[in-house]
Design an enzyme around this catalytic site. Structure first.
Site, PDB file in Angstrom:
ATOM      1  N   LYS A 164     -14.746 -24.521  -4.995  1.00 16.04           N
ATOM      2  CA  LYS A 164     -15.445 -24.142  -6.222  1.00 16.04           C
ATOM      3  C   LYS A 164     -15.716 -25.384  -7.058  1.00 16.04           C
ATOM      4  O   LYS A 164     -14.804 -26.196  -7.294  1.00 16.04           O
ATOM      5  CB  LYS A 164     -14.568 -23.163  -7.005  1.00 16.04           C
ATOM      6  CG  LYS A 164     -15.228 -22.628  -8.241  1.00 16.04           C
ATOM      7  CD  LYS A 164     -14.319 -21.662  -8.971  1.00 16.04           C
ATOM      8  CE  LYS A 164     -14.907 -21.354 -10.326  1.00 16.04           C
ATOM      9  NZ  LYS A 164     -13.992 -20.644 -11.200  1.00 16.04           N
ATOM     10  N   ASP A 208     -36.522 -17.946  -1.018  1.00 21.36           N
ATOM     11  CA  ASP A 208     -37.401 -18.996  -0.489  1.00 21.36           C
ATOM     12  C   ASP A 208     -36.680 -20.340  -0.381  1.00 21.36           C
ATOM     13  O   ASP A 208     -37.100 -21.207   0.364  1.00 21.36           O
ATOM     14  CB  ASP A 208     -38.632 -19.139  -1.390  1.00 21.36           C
ATOM     15  CG  ASP A 208     -39.528 -17.906  -1.284  1.00 21.36           C
ATOM     16  OD1 ASP A 208     -39.682 -17.387  -0.166  1.00 21.36           O
ATOM     17  OD2 ASP A 208     -40.043 -17.449  -2.322  1.00 21.36           O
ATOM     18  N   PHE A 247     -44.257  -7.220   2.795  1.00 20.84           N
ATOM     19  CA  PHE A 247     -44.304  -6.780   1.396  1.00 20.84           C
ATOM     20  C   PHE A 247     -44.736  -7.968   0.544  1.00 20.84           C
ATOM     21  O   PHE A 247     -44.413  -9.106   0.860  1.00 20.84           O
ATOM     22  CB  PHE A 247     -42.932  -6.273   0.934  1.00 20.84           C
ATOM     23  CG  PHE A 247     -42.760  -4.794   1.130  1.00 20.84           C
ATOM     24  CD1 PHE A 247     -42.731  -4.255   2.411  1.00 20.84           C
ATOM     25  CD2 PHE A 247     -42.636  -3.939   0.049  1.00 20.84           C
ATOM     26  CE1 PHE A 247     -42.584  -2.896   2.606  1.00 20.84           C
ATOM     27  CE2 PHE A 247     -42.491  -2.578   0.229  1.00 20.84           C
ATOM     28  CZ  PHE A 247     -42.462  -2.051   1.509  1.00 20.84           C
ATOM     29  N   ASN A 284     -31.361 -12.503  -5.854  1.00 24.60           N
ATOM     30  CA  ASN A 284     -32.346 -11.775  -6.665  1.00 24.60           C
ATOM     31  C   ASN A 284     -31.863 -10.329  -6.785  1.00 24.60           C
ATOM     32  O   ASN A 284     -30.933  -9.927  -6.091  1.00 24.60           O
ATOM     33  CB  ASN A 284     -33.734 -11.877  -6.009  1.00 24.60           C
ATOM     34  CG  ASN A 284     -33.711 -11.325  -4.602  1.00 24.60           C
ATOM     35  OD1 ASN A 284     -33.501 -10.143  -4.409  1.00 24.60           O
ATOM     36  ND2 ASN A 284     -33.896 -12.199  -3.613  1.00 24.60           N
ATOM     37  N   LYS A 301     -50.024 -14.787   7.188  1.00 27.61           N
ATOM     38  CA  LYS A 301     -48.852 -14.483   8.007  1.00 27.61           C
ATOM     39  C   LYS A 301     -49.204 -13.627   9.231  1.00 27.61           C
ATOM     40  O   LYS A 301     -48.311 -13.154   9.935  1.00 27.61           O
ATOM     41  CB  LYS A 301     -47.779 -13.782   7.155  1.00 27.61           C
ATOM     42  CG  LYS A 301     -47.323 -14.625   5.951  1.00 27.61           C
ATOM     43  CD  LYS A 301     -46.039 -14.088   5.344  1.00 27.61           C
ATOM     44  CE  LYS A 301     -45.723 -14.829   4.040  1.00 27.61           C
ATOM     45  NZ  LYS A 301     -44.316 -14.736   3.642  1.00 27.61           N
TER      46      LYS A 301
HETATM   47  O1  C5P Z   1     -44.849 -15.235   0.730  1.00 30.41           O
HETATM   48  P1  C5P Z   1     -43.857 -14.285   0.231  1.00 30.41           P
HETATM   49  O2  C5P Z   1     -42.463 -14.775   0.353  1.00 30.41           O
HETATM   50  O3  C5P Z   1     -44.098 -13.738  -1.145  1.00 30.41           O
HETATM   51  O4  C5P Z   1     -44.019 -13.029   1.215  1.00 30.41           O
HETATM   52  C1  C5P Z   1     -43.260 -11.891   1.092  1.00 30.41           C
HETATM   53  C2  C5P Z   1     -43.034 -11.304   2.446  1.00 30.41           C
HETATM   54  O5  C5P Z   1     -42.498 -12.306   3.314  1.00 30.41           O
HETATM   55  C3  C5P Z   1     -41.984 -10.184   2.447  1.00 30.41           C
HETATM   56  O6  C5P Z   1     -42.329  -9.253   3.441  1.00 30.41           O
HETATM   57  C4  C5P Z   1     -40.687 -10.918   2.786  1.00 30.41           C
HETATM   58  O7  C5P Z   1     -39.754 -10.067   3.404  1.00 30.41           O
HETATM   59  C5  C5P Z   1     -41.162 -12.021   3.713  1.00 30.41           C
HETATM   60  N1  C5P Z   1     -40.421 -13.286   3.645  1.00 30.41           N
HETATM   61  C6  C5P Z   1     -39.844 -13.814   4.768  1.00 30.41           C
HETATM   62  N2  C5P Z   1     -39.173 -14.995   4.747  1.00 30.41           N
HETATM   63  C7  C5P Z   1     -39.088 -15.706   3.611  1.00 30.41           C
HETATM   64  C8  C5P Z   1     -39.696 -15.212   2.458  1.00 30.41           C
HETATM   65  C9  C5P Z   1     -40.348 -13.999   2.493  1.00 30.41           C
HETATM   66  O8  C5P Z   1     -39.897 -13.160   5.806  1.00 30.41           O
HETATM   67  N3  C5P Z   1     -38.447 -16.846   3.607  1.00 30.41           N
END
Ligand code: C5P
Length: 401
Positions: free
Chosen positions: A287, A277, A322, A208, A340
Site C-alpha cells: 500500500k 481504457d 456498446f 467505473n 471496430k
Molecule cells: O471505444 P470505446 O471504448 O468507447 O468502445 C466501447 C466498446 O468497446 C464497448 O463495447 C466495450 O465493451 C469495448 N471495449 C473493449 N476494450 C476496451 C475498451 C472498450 O472491448 N479496452
C-alpha cells in the site's frame, strides 16, 4: 414474461407448502393465470383459501366434489395448462407419477395433461437420497419432465442436506425458460459485463460505476432462449444467471485473455463490459503510504478487446459493441461500429435519466452496419436485451451465420 400463459400449480403435502404461496404471487405478477390443485395432505398444511385468494381462481382439490368438478373439470384443468409446475413435489407424488397412479385430482390431471411438467421436489434428506426416490426421478427425467433440484442446507426436520424446495425465484426462472421459444438453441454466445479494476497498489484501483446489469440481462435472456451462454464478468455484485457459465475476472488484461481464448468458437459476442481504457503502468507491491506530496500515477493504454475481436472476426460471427457516450451519440457510435468492424452497436446516452451505469432501465439506440437505426424508449435492461437478441437472430436468419 408469462402474459397469456396458463400455469397449473400442483401442490403436494410437505412443510414447503407455505412457499408455494409466494410462487403463486410471482407467477401472477409475471402475468400468468394460475390454477392451483392441492392434494389432501397439502390442504392440512395451508388452506385452499390462501391459494384461491392469491390466484383468484377456485382451487382444485377433490375429484369427486360435484361443486368443483362442475366449475372446471379435471380434464379441462389438464387441457388449459401451458405448463404444469409441481411445487413442492413430495417423494410420494414422485412415486405415484413414476408408476402412473391416478388416484386423486392432481395425479389424474398429471396423466391427462400434454403440457410440459416441471417437478420441484422437497423432502427430508434421507427420503431424497433413498434409491427409490432417485430411481423415480430418473424415470421422470427420462419421460421428459424437467426437474428443478432441491437446495442444500438446513431442513425443517432439523436435518442438514439436500431436500429444501428450490428458491422460488429459480423456479420462476425455470418456468419462464420452459415457456420461452428456443430461438437461440444451438448457438454459442459470449457476453462480457461489468467494470474492470486496474490496481496501482494492493488496495487501490481505477474503475467505473458499471454494475454489470446490462450484460447479466443479456446473458439471462439468451439462456432463456436456449443459447449456450458464457458470461465473462468483471467485479459485480450480481449472482450468475441460472444456466449461464460465468468466468470472473478483475483487470482488462484478464478479461481480454479470457475472451480471446474462446472467441473464435462463438456465434455471437456482445461486449457490454465497461473496460478501463488505461491501467497504471506500475502496481506497487505494498500500500502506497500517504504523504503531503502530490502523487502521480502513470497510465498506459489497455488493449481494445472489441477492436481485436473485430480484426479477427471469423466469417458469420455476429459482433455487438456498446457505445456509452456523453456527446454526439449517433455519430460516435457509427464511427466505432466501422472502426471496430462490428455488426451492431448499442448506443447509450449516459446523460439521459434512468439510463446507463447502475440503473435497472436503459434508453438506447441500436445501429446496424447496414445503416438501420432504431431508437428504443426507456425500458428495463431485460427488455433492451430482448430487442438486441431479436436483432442478432435476424442477422443469423439473414445468412450472417
Ligand atoms: O471505444 P470505446 O471504448 O468507447 O468502445 C466501447 C466498446 O468497446 C464497448 O463495447 C466495450 O465493451 C469495448 N471495449 C473493449 N476494450 C476496451 C475498451 C472498450 O472491448 N479496452
Amino acid at each position: 414474461m408469462l402474459k397469456g400463459k396458463s400455469i397449473l400449480l400442483g401442490i403436494s403435502g410437505g412443510i414447503a407448502v407455505y412457499k408455494a404461496a409466494e410462487l403463486v404471487r410471482l407467477f401472477v405478477k409475471e402475468g400468468a393465470s394460475v390454477h392451483v390443485v392441492m392434494t389432501a395432505n397439502a390442504q392440512r398444511f395451508v388452506t385452499p383459501l390462501t391459494f384461491q385468494a392469491l390466484s383468484n381462481n377456485v382451487v382444485g382439490r377433490d375429484l369427486f366434489s360435484m361443486q368443483s368438478e362442475s366449475r372446471i373439470s379435471h380434464i379441462q384443468m389438464a387441457r388449459l395448462a401451458d405448463l404444469v409446475v409441481l411445487a413442492p413435489a413430495t417423494a410420494n407424488l414422485l412415486a405415484k407419477m413414476a408408476a402412473g397412479i391416478a388416484d386423486d385430482y392432481l395425479t389424474t390431471i398429471l396423466l391427462a395433461t400434454t403440457a410440459p411438467v416441471m417437478v420441484c421436489p422437497a423432502m427430508n434428506v434421507k427420503m431424497w437420497e433413498h434409491p427409490v426416490t432417485q430411481r423415480n426421478l430418473r424415470t421422470l427425467a427420462e419421460l421428459g419432465h424437467r426437474i428443478v433440484p432441491p437446495g442444500v442446507g438446513a431442513l425443517a426436520c432439523q436435518e442438514e442436506g439436500a431436500g429444501r424446495l428450490a428458491d422460488t425465484a429459480d423456479i420462476l426462472e425455470s418456468a419462464i425458460r420452459v415457456l420461452t421459444p428456443p430461438t437461440l438453441a444451438g448457438r454459442s454466445i459470449l457476453v462480457s459485463a461489468g467494470p474492470t479494476r486496474e490496481h496501482f497498489d494492493p488496495v487501490r484501483f481505477l474503475s467505473n460505476p458499471s454494475s454489470g446489469k446490462m450484460g447479466y440481462a443479456l446473458a439471462k435472456i439468451a439462456a432463456r432462449r436456449s443459447a449456450r451462454v458464457c458470461l465473462v464478468s468483471g467485479p459485480s455484485a450480481l449472482p450468475a444467471p441460472a444456466g449461464v457459465e460465468r468466468i470472473c475476472v478483475t483487470t482488462a488484461l484478464q478479461m481480454g485473455e479470457a475472451i480471446l481464448e474462446i472467441s473464435s468458437k462463438q456465434d455471437a459476442i456482445v461486449m457490454t463490459a465497461a473496460v478501463s481504457d488505461y491501467r497504471p503502468a506500475q502496481r506497487a507491491a505494498r500500500k502506497i503510504k500517504k504523504s503531503p506530496e502530490a502523487l502521480s500515477v502513470l497510465l498506459e493504454p489497455n488493449p481494445d478487446i472489441l477492436g481485436s475481436l473485430g480484426a479477427a472476426k471469423p466469417p458469420g460471427q455476429v459482433l455487438v459493441g456498446f457505445a456509452a457516450e456523453t456527446e454526439n451519440l449517433a455519430q460516435n457510435a457509427r464511427d466505432k461500429l466501422m472502426r471496430k468492424n462490428l455488426d451492431l452497436i448499442v448506443a447509450n446516452d449516459l446523460t439521459g435519466e434512468g439510463a446507463g451505469f447502475g440503473s435497472d432501465t436503459n434508453e438506447v439506440t441500436i445501429i446496424e452496419r447496414g445503416g438501420e437505426e432504431s431508437a428504443l424508449f426507456l425500458m428495463t435492461k431485460e427488455e433492451v436485451a430482448s430487442h438486441i437478441w431479436d436483432r442478432v437472430e435476424r442477422l443469423f436468419a439473414g445468412g450472417k451465420n
